[in-house]
Design a protein around this motif. Sequence first.
Motif, short mmCIF file in Angstrom:
data_model
loop_
_atom_site.label_atom_id
_atom_site.label_comp_id
_atom_site.label_asym_id
_atom_site.label_seq_id
_atom_site.Cartn_x
_atom_site.Cartn_y
_atom_site.Cartn_z
N THR A 99 0.81 -1.51 -0.01
CA THR A 99 0.33 0.28 -0.11
C THR A 99 0.66 1.39 -0.08
OG1 THR A 99 -1.80 -0.95 1.56
CG2 THR A 99 -1.94 1.11 1.39
N GLU A 100 0.24 2.01 -0.73
CA GLU A 100 1.91 3.37 -1.59
C GLU A 100 0.62 4.34 -1.14
OE1 GLU A 100 4.66 1.56 -4.01
OE2 GLU A 100 2.96 2.33 -5.08
N ILE A 101 0.98 6.00 -2.02
CA ILE A 101 1.13 7.33 -1.06
C ILE A 101 1.00 7.50 -2.65
CG2 ILE A 101 0.40 9.40 -0.35
CD1 ILE A 101 0.85 7.25 1.56
N VAL A 102 0.35 7.80 -4.11
CA VAL A 102 1.13 8.07 -4.49
C VAL A 102 0.98 9.63 -4.68
CG1 VAL A 102 0.72 8.43 -7.78
CG2 VAL A 102 0.34 6.24 -6.41
N LEU A 103 1.85 10.59 -4.75
CA LEU A 103 2.18 11.73 -4.72
C LEU A 103 1.44 12.39 -5.64
CD1 LEU A 103 5.60 12.40 -2.95
CD2 LEU A 103 3.21 12.66 -1.69
N ALA A 104 0.64 13.69 -4.92
CA ALA A 104 -0.45 14.85 -6.23
C ALA A 104 0.75 16.64 -5.47
CB ALA A 104 -1.59 15.33 -5.92
#
Length: 158
Positions: A99-104
């Motif tokens: 599980t990852e956070i794709v940066l915006a």
Amino acid sequence: MAKSVNKVILLGNVGKDPEVKFLPSGQPVANFSIATSERFKDKSGEFQERTEWHNLVAYARLAEIVRDYVKKGSKLYAEGRLTTRSWDDKDTGKKVYRTEIVLAELSLLSGRGEGGESGGGSYSKAGGSSSTASFDQRPPAGNDDYASTEITDDDIPF
């Protein structure tokens, strides 16, 4: 269908220097993790601290900014969306999940010499940067009005 939201906001410290790779298309991808901590009192009234690690991934221009300015110990404000990838482990054949956070958006909060070498700045995947986040809010050196004010962990609201 009802509206839904997938947004993650984190404020934490980078655990180790980011790893930057390139996709076959030549697009850079940066992978790194940040730690967030919460402080609470346990049943006996003693303060405890719990640290949670978050995997972050940045693409394109945001990955280049991470490569150039983010270092172990850097303090970051990060916004993105939660995603989960899966693949089959080569050795065991079992399915593995990450599980990852794709940066915006990303704001560099560390001052010079505080973990990262950045002086601050705010960036989004749209490629823009904001100079407002790089304003140094520290008092000028030699100003003794602030020297006698000591802030403890109990003074910080989070």
